[in-house]
Design a protein around this motif. Structure first.
Motif, mmCIF file in Angstrom:
data_model
loop_
_atom_site.group_PDB
_atom_site.id
_atom_site.type_symbol
_atom_site.label_atom_id
_atom_site.label_comp_id
_atom_site.label_asym_id
_atom_site.label_seq_id
_atom_site.Cartn_x
_atom_site.Cartn_y
_atom_site.Cartn_z
ATOM 1 N N ALA A 32 0.898 -1.259 -0.095
ATOM 2 C CA ALA A 32 0.140 -0.059 0.137
ATOM 3 C C ALA A 32 0.774 1.180 0.012
ATOM 4 N N LEU A 33 2.018 1.240 0.753
ATOM 5 C CA LEU A 33 2.795 2.513 0.805
ATOM 6 C C LEU A 33 3.448 2.721 -0.393
ATOM 7 N N GLU A 34 3.971 1.402 -1.134
ATOM 8 C CA GLU A 34 4.699 1.758 -2.432
ATOM 9 C C GLU A 34 3.625 2.365 -3.291
ATOM 10 N N ARG A 35 2.510 1.758 -3.403
ATOM 11 C CA ARG A 35 1.565 2.265 -4.404
ATOM 12 C C ARG A 35 1.233 3.800 -4.239
ATOM 13 N N ALA A 36 0.928 4.148 -2.914
ATOM 14 C CA ALA A 36 0.634 5.401 -2.535
ATOM 15 C C ALA A 36 1.930 6.206 -2.852
ATOM 16 N N MET A 37 3.048 5.908 -2.654
ATOM 17 C CA MET A 37 4.351 6.726 -3.054
ATOM 18 C C MET A 37 4.555 6.890 -4.624
ATOM 19 N N ALA A 38 4.081 5.886 -5.021
ATOM 20 C CA ALA A 38 4.236 5.970 -6.814
ATOM 21 C C ALA A 38 3.118 6.813 -7.221
ATOM 22 N N ALA A 39 1.910 6.900 -6.748
ATOM 23 C CA ALA A 39 1.060 7.546 -7.215
ATOM 24 C C ALA A 39 1.028 9.161 -6.695
ATOM 25 N N LEU A 40 1.889 9.438 -5.895
ATOM 26 C CA LEU A 40 1.967 10.808 -5.116
ATOM 27 C C LEU A 40 3.329 11.272 -5.982
ATOM 28 N N ARG A 41 4.346 10.328 -6.668
ATOM 29 C CA ARG A 41 5.570 10.682 -7.351
ATOM 30 C C ARG A 41 4.926 11.306 -8.674
ATOM 31 N N GLU A 42 3.940 10.473 -9.195
ATOM 32 C CA GLU A 42 3.293 10.675 -10.439
ATOM 33 C C GLU A 42 2.515 12.236 -10.509
ATOM 34 N N PHE A 43 1.947 12.314 -9.361
ATOM 35 C CA PHE A 43 1.238 13.677 -9.292
ATOM 36 C C PHE A 43 2.391 14.906 -9.080
ATOM 37 N N ALA A 44 3.500 14.551 -8.347
ATOM 38 C CA ALA A 44 4.386 15.354 -8.083
ATOM 39 C C ALA A 44 5.147 16.127 -9.291
ATOM 40 N N VAL A 45 5.497 15.257 -10.383
ATOM 41 C CA VAL A 45 6.143 15.616 -11.386
ATOM 42 C C VAL A 45 5.185 16.652 -12.261
ATOM 43 N N THR A 46 3.884 16.786 -12.168
ATOM 44 C CA THR A 46 2.989 17.650 -12.586
ATOM 45 C C THR A 46 2.924 19.101 -11.849
ATOM 46 N N LEU A 47 3.704 18.998 -10.939
ATOM 47 C CA LEU A 47 3.741 20.344 -10.046
ATOM 48 C C LEU A 47 5.078 21.286 -10.030
ATOM 49 N N GLU A 48 4.813 22.362 -9.848
ATOM 50 C CA GLU A 48 5.781 23.328 -9.361
ATOM 51 C C GLU A 48 5.953 24.025 -8.106
ATOM 52 N N VAL A 49 6.306 23.488 -7.123
ATOM 53 C CA VAL A 49 6.301 24.076 -5.847
ATOM 54 C C VAL A 49 7.396 25.084 -5.699
ATOM 55 N N PRO A 50 6.891 26.208 -5.161
ATOM 56 C CA PRO A 50 7.792 27.422 -5.106
ATOM 57 C C PRO A 50 9.227 26.938 -4.190
ATOM 58 N N LYS A 51 10.240 27.507 -4.820
ATOM 59 C CA LYS A 51 11.708 27.518 -3.895
ATOM 60 C C LYS A 51 11.492 27.908 -2.378
ATOM 61 N N LYS A 52 11.918 26.976 -1.534
ATOM 62 C CA LYS A 52 11.829 27.323 -0.029
ATOM 63 C C LYS A 52 13.187 27.947 0.046
ATOM 64 N N GLN A 53 13.062 29.001 1.193
ATOM 65 C CA GLN A 53 14.324 29.715 1.388
ATOM 66 C C GLN A 53 15.085 29.066 2.705
ATOM 67 N N LYS A 54 16.432 28.969 2.704
ATOM 68 C CA LYS A 54 17.011 28.195 3.670
ATOM 69 C C LYS A 54 16.834 28.572 4.951
ATOM 70 N N ALA A 55 16.580 29.806 5.315
ATOM 71 C CA ALA A 55 16.304 30.168 6.605
ATOM 72 C C ALA A 55 14.965 29.564 7.261
ATOM 73 N N ASN A 56 14.179 29.267 6.446
ATOM 74 C CA ASN A 56 13.129 28.691 6.864
ATOM 75 C C ASN A 56 13.284 27.061 7.027
ATOM 76 N N ASN A 57 14.373 26.779 6.849
ATOM 77 C CA ASN A 57 14.599 25.186 6.830
ATOM 78 C C ASN A 57 15.701 25.067 7.668
ATOM 79 N N PRO A 58 15.678 25.377 9.079
ATOM 80 C CA PRO A 58 16.867 25.076 10.080
ATOM 81 C C PRO A 58 17.285 23.696 10.012
ATOM 82 N N ALA A 59 16.516 22.702 9.741
ATOM 83 C CA ALA A 59 17.080 21.344 9.635
ATOM 84 C C ALA A 59 18.220 21.190 8.785
ATOM 85 N N GLY A 60 18.086 21.761 7.486
ATOM 86 C CA GLY A 60 19.027 21.638 6.518
ATOM 87 C C GLY A 60 20.409 22.454 6.596
#
Lengths: 351, 373
Positions: free
Chosen positions: A323-351
């Motif tokens: 189920a996980l594998e299929r769900a991830m695959a479906a999300l990946r398929e969806f993701a390639v159709t998207l363009e998410v705005p670039k995140k700034q470094k400061a907003n991502n202290p974990a990185g």
């Protein structure tokens, strides 16, 4: 024991006791000493100066020039002849405080004479001392020391307004009323002139006058409850009204919450006033989980959405890994159709 | 003047001022006082006159920067005679001045006992004074009446400087003396009363004008304490003094009649409160005190149970010393004449208590000033 059967101290104590208890042949009447504060020498003389002028002159009683110019005399004035000032901005008298003031009057006597002016009817209209007069009535006094002035309506109005400004616990609304009257009656033409007359800052004048921009129903409410709305709370109300002009009626009704909860602060009031407008948004999001069914109509997955999280609950009999594998695959398929705005470094202290 | 002859050695001065012997020596040098030295062949001990002692007290007050918080008016009065009013008045006046306060004491009794105790014979004529080799200032020509408009049929009054006496120099207590004609003032006040004026305000007016400093002929502004020694009568004059006063001291002689007189006084004061809202705070001072006597204990109980606030913590004991000074020191106030005697200690303690009650000195200055007493 020797003949000293009692110690010296015991003997003295018994002696004092005996003196206290023996009924005296002739009980002595002893007058009370007065208590409380005494006037100063200067006050004594200034108070008696004008009183004396009257019997000394044989002329018929006509007001002297000094009297017409607003000169004052101090004398005892019967309470039943004293009436409230129509110019008094104070609308509310706290019963417990009047009671306390009464106790003070009883204990200390009257420190300061009240101020009144003579009316043509022979009554005395208060200029200063509305609270003391009420307290004196409470404790059953019949007279008070009063500074008696001869003032025109206009002067009496100003004197009453100005006197009260300096006095205790006048609400913003009551102050605002006084400032408004002063502007209306022409004692001052600008807010800064009002400030000069009343001896306060112009900011204060403007704050208190800002209450009168509120809608009429609130002004009516304040006439009844002068302490209900401070200028800070008025600002909150105006802010909410500007945001939701269509909800004025509801907002004005909501303001009445202050009658029950006068200690509420601005942010609490804001929350209360805004609540009806925010409530709808919250209710549209139904928390019921969605189910995904198999070919026989049995539930295979249950999906919960909480804000930005999606939780997929896998039912018994379904392979979780798959189920996980299929769900991830479906999300990946969806993701390639998207363009998410670039995140700034400061907003991502974990990185 | 006669009283000038009373002298003190350094030890006596130290006791009077409540300071060490060495402080007396240092301060006397510092102040540049003209102190006599003992004659003869022995050690040249300093001999202080009464004036010297008051000068020294004033110097010490100036040095410590003592500034009284407020001016006070005080009347020593009880309607009962013979309870020690005059003795208490003259001693309190002297002790206050020894504390460094500027004191004016006013004799309201035509019998002029206070005036006499400060060394004046009110009946001495100028001729008698001259032939006895005494300065004319020993004679009493004027009294309080001469300073009031009533006396002069509302004409010009005498300037204060002509009336005032300084029995112990500039820095001692000043005196407005009395003599036998002062009682006519009462008749003049009665006339005022009939004419609808308020004679009981006459003394208050006089003091108010004096304190204001408006009138150069009546400048009382220099005084920290103005005291009245009132006669044992319930008349316009005594009522006027009481009404003008911030404080009243009623000596009681610890017997039934004098206790009763406090009740009369309480009534007079109560009437003032009702009529004018102005009245003096009463302090009751036990005089001829003897705690061992049952009669005294009974009066103490009667007074303290009725007037607990007014009753003073300090009392003045019965003492032969008071009678001795009359014969041996021309009636000079005991606190001056015999500074080391027990009643002098008691008088100082009572005066200290009174100064505290009157709030004349700030707490810091009070410590200094009280030590000085």
């Amino acid at each position: 024991m020797t003949k000293h059967q009692q110690s010296e101290a015991d003997f003295n104590a018994s002696l004092a006791e005996r003196l206290r208890s023996t009924p005296r042949a002739a009980p002595m009447h002893m007058n009370d000493l007065p208590s409380g504060p005494s006037k100063s020498l200067t006050d004594l003389l200034s108070d008696n100066q004008d009183q004396e002028r009257q019997p000394a002159t044989d002329e018929p009683a006509r007001p002297s020039i000094a009297d017409q110019a607003g000169a004052t005399t101090t004398r005892r004035v019967p309470l039943h002849l004293i009436v409230d000032s129509p110019y008094q901005p104070r609308k509310k008298y706290d019963e417990t405080e009047l009671q306390l003031l009464g106790e003070t009057l009883k204990g200390r006597g009257q420190d300061e004479p009240i101020t009144v002016r003579v009316l043509d009817s022979g009554k005395f209209e208060l200029i200063a001392g509305h609270r003391r007069v009420r307290a004196a009535r409470l404790i059953g006094w019949s007279e008070l020391d009063a500074r008696v002035m001869h003032l025109s309506d206009r002067d009496a109005c100003l004197a009453t307004l100005v006197h009260n400004e300096s006095n205790v616990k006048l609400s913003d609304y009551e102050r605002g009323l006084a400032y408004q009257t002063a502007l209306k009656e022409g004692y001052a033409s600008t807010q800064s002139a009002v400030a000069t007359v009343f001896g306060c800052t112009q900011a204060r004048v403007s704050q208190c006058l800002s209450l009168f921009d509120l809608p009429q129903p609130l002004l009516d409410l304040m006439a009844k409850y002068p302490e209900l709305i401070t200028y800070r709370k008025a600002r909150v109300i105006k802010e909410v009204l500007a945001k939701h002009p269509e909800g004025q009626e509801a907002i004005l009704r909501a303001v009445e919450v202050l009658i029950d909860k006068p200690q509420m602060d601005q942010s609490e009031l804001r929350a209360v006033l805004l609540k009806p407008f925010e409530a709808k948004r919250v209710r549209t999001k139904s928390p019921t989980p969605r189910t995904i069914i198999d070919r026989n109509g049995e539930s295979a997955f249950r999906v919960h959405v909480k804000a930005r999280d999606i939780l997929i609950q896998v039912e018994d009999g379904v392979d979780v890994e798959l189920a996980l594998e299929r769900a991830m695959a479906a999300l990946r398929e969806f993701a390639v159709t998207l363009e998410v705005p670039k995140k700034q470094k400061a907003n991502n202290p974990a990185g | 003047m006669d009283l000038g002859r009373k002298t003190f050695k350094v030890q006596g001065v130290a006791k009077l001022l409540g300071i060490s012997v060495d402080s007396v020596r240092r301060d006397a040098d510092e102040a540049g006082l003209q102190i006599e030295r003992q004659g003869g062949s022995g050690p040249k001990t300093r001999i202080f006159t009464v004036e010297n002692v008051f000068d020294l007290a004033a110097h010490r007050a100036r040095k410590s920067g003592m500034t009284p918080k407020t001016k006070r008016i005080l009347t020593v009065y009880a309607p009962k005679g013979g309870v020690g009013k005059t003795t208490i008045s003259s001693n309190i006046a002297c002790i206050l001045a020894l504390m460094g306060l500027r004191v004016l004491v006013i004799d309201l009794d035509f019998q002029a006992n206070l005036t006499i105790s400060f060394g004046y014979d009110p009946e001495l004529t100028p001729d008698e004074a001259a032939s006895a080799g005494l300065p004319q200032s020993t004679c009493v020509e004027y009294h309080l009446g001469h300073l009031l408009p009533q006396w002069q049929q509302n004409g010009a009054v005498q300037p204060l400087s002509k009336v005032i006496k300084k029995p112990f120099g500039d820095n001692g207590p000043h005196l407005i003396p009395s003599e036998v004609t002062l009682d006519r003032l009462e008749a003049l006040f009665t006339v005022d009363a009939i004419m609808g004026k308020k004679p009981e305000l006459a003394i208050a007016r006089w003091l108010d004008e004096g304190f204001s400093g408006r009138n150069p002929n009546l400048d009382l502004s220099q005084y920290d304490v103005v005291m009245f020694d009132a006669p044992p009568a319930k008349n316009q004059t005594t009522r006027g003094a009481l009404l003008a006063s911030d404080f009243a001291v009623a000596p009681v002689s610890m017997e039934r009649y004098s206790t009763k007189s406090v009740s009369y006084l309480a009534d007079v004061i109560g009437e003032m409160k009702n009529t004018y809202s102005k009245f003096p705070q009463l302090s009751v001072l036990g005089n001829f005190f003897d705690a061992k006597r049952v009669r005294v204990a009974a009066q103490v109980i009667a007074l303290t149970s009725k007037y607990p606030e007014a009753w003073m913590d300090n009392q003045i004991s019965t003492s032969e010393e008071f009678k001795k000074v009359l014969d041996e020191d021309d009636g000079l106030p005991l606190a001056l004449a015999r500074p080391t005697s027990t009643p002098s200690d008691e008088l100082r303690a009572a005066t200290r208590e009174l100064v505290e009650r009157m709030g004349v000195l700030s707490s810091a200055a009070q410590k200094d000033g009280l030590r000085a007493a």
